[in-house]
Design an enzyme around this catalytic site. Structure first.
Site, PDB file in Angstrom:
ATOM      1  N   LYS A  32       0.366  14.284   6.069  1.00 14.46           N
ATOM      2  CA  LYS A  32      -0.616  15.189   5.453  1.00 14.46           C
ATOM      3  C   LYS A  32      -0.747  16.563   6.118  1.00 14.46           C
ATOM      4  O   LYS A  32      -1.012  17.540   5.439  1.00 14.46           O
ATOM      5  CB  LYS A  32      -1.997  14.536   5.311  1.00 14.46           C
ATOM      6  N   HIS A 131      -4.685  -6.296  -4.597  1.00 16.35           N
ATOM      7  CA  HIS A 131      -4.094  -5.482  -3.527  1.00 16.35           C
ATOM      8  C   HIS A 131      -5.063  -5.379  -2.352  1.00 16.35           C
ATOM      9  O   HIS A 131      -6.248  -5.687  -2.476  1.00 16.35           O
ATOM     10  CB  HIS A 131      -3.765  -4.077  -4.033  1.00 16.35           C
ATOM     11  N   LYS A 135      -6.069   0.444  -0.868  1.00 16.31           N
ATOM     12  CA  LYS A 135      -5.436   1.035  -2.061  1.00 16.31           C
ATOM     13  C   LYS A 135      -6.411   1.980  -2.767  1.00 16.31           C
ATOM     14  O   LYS A 135      -7.562   1.634  -3.008  1.00 16.31           O
ATOM     15  CB  LYS A 135      -4.956  -0.068  -3.010  1.00 16.31           C
ATOM     16  N   THR A 142       1.924  -0.843 -11.092  1.00 11.54           N
ATOM     17  CA  THR A 142       2.691  -1.994 -11.607  1.00 11.54           C
ATOM     18  C   THR A 142       1.966  -2.639 -12.783  1.00 11.54           C
ATOM     19  O   THR A 142       2.591  -2.988 -13.797  1.00 11.54           O
ATOM     20  CB  THR A 142       2.893  -3.020 -10.470  1.00 11.54           C
TER      21      THR A 142
HETATM   22  N1  LIG Z   1       6.370   1.985  -6.155  1.00 11.90           N
HETATM   23  C1  LIG Z   1       6.279   1.026  -5.230  1.00 11.90           C
HETATM   24  O1  LIG Z   1       7.140   0.131  -5.119  1.00 11.90           O
HETATM   25  C2  LIG Z   1       5.133   1.047  -4.274  1.00 11.90           C
HETATM   26  C3  LIG Z   1       4.216   2.056  -4.375  1.00 11.90           C
HETATM   27  N2  LIG Z   1       3.229   2.182  -3.459  1.00 11.90           N
HETATM   28  C4  LIG Z   1       2.413   3.377  -3.572  1.00 11.90           C
HETATM   29  O2  LIG Z   1       2.863   4.291  -2.592  1.00 11.90           O
HETATM   30  C5  LIG Z   1       1.783   5.114  -2.150  1.00 11.90           C
HETATM   31  C6  LIG Z   1       1.694   5.049  -0.637  1.00 11.90           C
HETATM   32  O3  LIG Z   1       1.360   3.735  -0.241  1.00 11.90           O
HETATM   33  P1  LIG Z   1       1.094   3.403   1.311  1.00 11.90           P
HETATM   34  O4  LIG Z   1       2.249   3.807   2.144  1.00 11.90           O
HETATM   35  O5  LIG Z   1       0.633   1.993   1.331  1.00 11.90           O
HETATM   36  O6  LIG Z   1      -0.137   4.376   1.610  1.00 11.90           O
HETATM   37  P2  LIG Z   1      -0.599   4.975   3.021  1.00 11.90           P
HETATM   38  O7  LIG Z   1      -1.972   5.486   2.810  1.00 11.90           O
HETATM   39  O8  LIG Z   1      -0.345   3.997   4.107  1.00 11.90           O
HETATM   40  O9  LIG Z   1       0.414   6.206   3.228  1.00 11.90           O
HETATM   41  C7  LIG Z   1       0.335   7.409   2.544  1.00 11.90           C
HETATM   42  C8  LIG Z   1       0.565   8.515   3.537  1.00 11.90           C
HETATM   43  O10 LIG Z   1       0.694   9.768   2.859  1.00 11.90           O
HETATM   44  C9  LIG Z   1       0.147  10.739   3.715  1.00 11.90           C
HETATM   45  N3  LIG Z   1      -0.064  12.008   3.028  1.00 11.90           N
HETATM   46  C10 LIG Z   1      -1.232  12.592   2.611  1.00 11.90           C
HETATM   47  N4  LIG Z   1      -0.972  13.795   2.057  1.00 11.90           N
HETATM   48  C11 LIG Z   1       0.365  13.971   2.124  1.00 11.90           C
HETATM   49  C12 LIG Z   1       1.243  15.017   1.714  1.00 11.90           C
HETATM   50  N5  LIG Z   1       0.802  16.127   1.100  1.00 11.90           N
HETATM   51  N6  LIG Z   1       2.579  14.844   1.915  1.00 11.90           N
HETATM   52  C13 LIG Z   1       3.047  13.732   2.523  1.00 11.90           C
HETATM   53  N7  LIG Z   1       2.269  12.731   2.940  1.00 11.90           N
HETATM   54  C14 LIG Z   1       0.946  12.839   2.750  1.00 11.90           C
HETATM   55  C15 LIG Z   1      -1.119  10.071   4.256  1.00 11.90           C
HETATM   56  O11 LIG Z   1      -1.613  10.742   5.401  1.00 11.90           O
HETATM   57  C16 LIG Z   1      -0.589   8.676   4.557  1.00 11.90           C
HETATM   58  O12 LIG Z   1      -0.077   8.556   5.872  1.00 11.90           O
HETATM   59  C17 LIG Z   1       0.562   4.622  -2.909  1.00 11.90           C
HETATM   60  O13 LIG Z   1       0.378   5.424  -4.056  1.00 11.90           O
HETATM   61  C18 LIG Z   1       0.951   3.200  -3.328  1.00 11.90           C
HETATM   62  O14 LIG Z   1       0.288   2.791  -4.481  1.00 11.90           O
HETATM   63  C19 LIG Z   1       3.080   1.304  -2.432  1.00 11.90           C
HETATM   64  C20 LIG Z   1       3.935   0.250  -2.308  1.00 11.90           C
HETATM   65  C21 LIG Z   1       5.029   0.027  -3.221  1.00 11.90           C
HETATM   66  O1  LIG Z   2      -0.624   0.413  -3.125  1.00  9.86           O
HETATM   67  C1  LIG Z   2       0.157  -0.553  -2.950  1.00  9.86           C
HETATM   68  O2  LIG Z   2       0.185  -1.187  -1.897  1.00  9.86           O
HETATM   69  C2  LIG Z   2       1.090  -0.897  -4.035  1.00  9.86           C
HETATM   70  N1  LIG Z   2       1.180  -0.074  -5.034  1.00  9.86           N
HETATM   71  C3  LIG Z   2       2.065  -0.180  -6.138  1.00  9.86           C
HETATM   72  C4  LIG Z   2       1.277  -0.255  -7.436  1.00  9.86           C
HETATM   73  O3  LIG Z   2       0.264   0.465  -7.572  1.00  9.86           O
HETATM   74  O4  LIG Z   2       1.680  -0.984  -8.327  1.00  9.86           O
HETATM   75  C5  LIG Z   2       3.112  -1.231  -5.975  1.00  9.86           C
HETATM   76  C6  LIG Z   2       2.713  -2.434  -5.176  1.00  9.86           C
HETATM   77  O5  LIG Z   2       2.016  -3.327  -5.990  1.00  9.86           O
HETATM   78  C7  LIG Z   2       1.945  -2.086  -3.912  1.00  9.86           C
END
Ligand SMILES: NC(=O)C1=CN([C@@H]2O[C@H](COP(=O)(O)OP(=O)(O)OC[C@H]3O[C@@H](n4cnc5c(N)ncnc54)[C@H](O)[C@@H]3O)[C@@H](O)[C@H]2O)C=CC1
Ligand SMILES: O=C(O)C1=N[C@H](C(=O)O)C[C@H](O)C1
Length: 235
Positions: A32, A131, A135, A142
């Protein structure tokens, strides 16, 4: 492959380990407070940041000719703008609400079941996602993809709603936030006489992270256009 991680939270750190184990170099770890960096040092970027940050990260990559994979959920009101920019810049982009192989198979299973249930009006569909408490968005990306899969394949439904559905043609999605649950999604068809339930349970974040790295490897091989995990996995 030189990888930029945009977002270094739970997913960014898991992706880093998997990327290194597959022989890649993580050349940028952006979180961030990092505003001044040169994205062009990377061959490909992987964005797992915040709903409020994803679009800016994606457009920065596309404007600088860097292929970008995004798994961030909760920003899709700007998805069409990202697609338009990708086409204008002749760039390469993949968004997936879920990168795990298991969930992408589950997406296809959901569509087949939705089609089969189309003529059986005695069954009502409901969805549930669980979740971790950190979150930010609900319902999960999903769950939205799963609801869209039902709507596209079953003419009894034309919308989804969070928690309670206000019409018979709307799919209720119940979102629960419990402990550190990585991600559980279930779809239930219930009639007076029985129920059919399908469920995907993520045991940890490794599957999401591996899928994102595989997508980045695939996208960085001279691809231009907008793609999905179906393209990557050949489903
Ligand atoms: N598509 C998929 O397979 C999955 C999607 N997700 C999604 O991914 C996203 C992140 O999930 P997590 O890592 O669990 O969240 P998290 O909160 O652990 O990590 C997100 C990070 O992004 C940082 N951040 C804030 N502003 C930013 C910027 N401008 N540029 C770069 N980084 C910045 C935050 O400080 C934080 O460290 C969520 O939207 C979640 O729903 C999570 C797991 C699987
Ligand atoms: O925030 C998460 O952790 C996850 N986010 C994704 C979603 O919003 O579907 C994928 C996964 O379920 C984990």
């Amino acid at each position: 492959m030189k990888i930029a991680l945009l977002g270094y939270g739970r997913m960014g750190q898991t992706i880093e380990k998997i990327a290194i184990s597959r022989g890649h170099d993580v050349v940028l770890k952006i979180d961030k407070d990092d505003t001044d960096y040169d994205i062009t040092v990377a061959d490909v970027a992987i964005d797992f940041s915040l709903p409020s940050a994803a679009y800016g990260n994606i457009t920065n990559c596309l404007n600088n000719g860097v292929p970008v994979v995004s798994g961030t959920t909760g920003w899709l009101e700007k998805y069409d703008d990202a697609i338009a920019l990708c086409k204008e810049k002749n760039g390469a982009f993949i968004y997936a609400s879920n990168f795990s192989l298991g969930v992408n198979i589950f997406f296809e299973l959901n569509k087949v079941l939705a089609k089969m249930m189309g003529n059986l009006k005695e069954y009502n569909v409901t969805m549930e996602e669980i979740h971790h408490t950190k979150k930010l968005d609900a319902p999960s990306g999903t769950a939205i993809t799963l609801a869209e899969g039902v709507i596209e394949n079953n003419s009894n439904y034309n919308a989804w709603e969070l928690d309670t559905a206000n019409s018979e043609t709307s799919i209720p999605i119940v979102a629960k936030r419990i402990g550190d649950v990585p991600g559980t999604h279930s779809i239930n068809y219930a009639s007076e006489v029985d129920s059919i339930n399908i469920e995907h349970v993520a045991h940890n974040r490794q599957g999401f992270a591996l899928g994102a790295v595989v997508a980045a490897e695939w996208l960085s091989k001279d691809k231009t256009g907008v793609f999905s995990m179906k393209d990557v996995l050949g489903l």
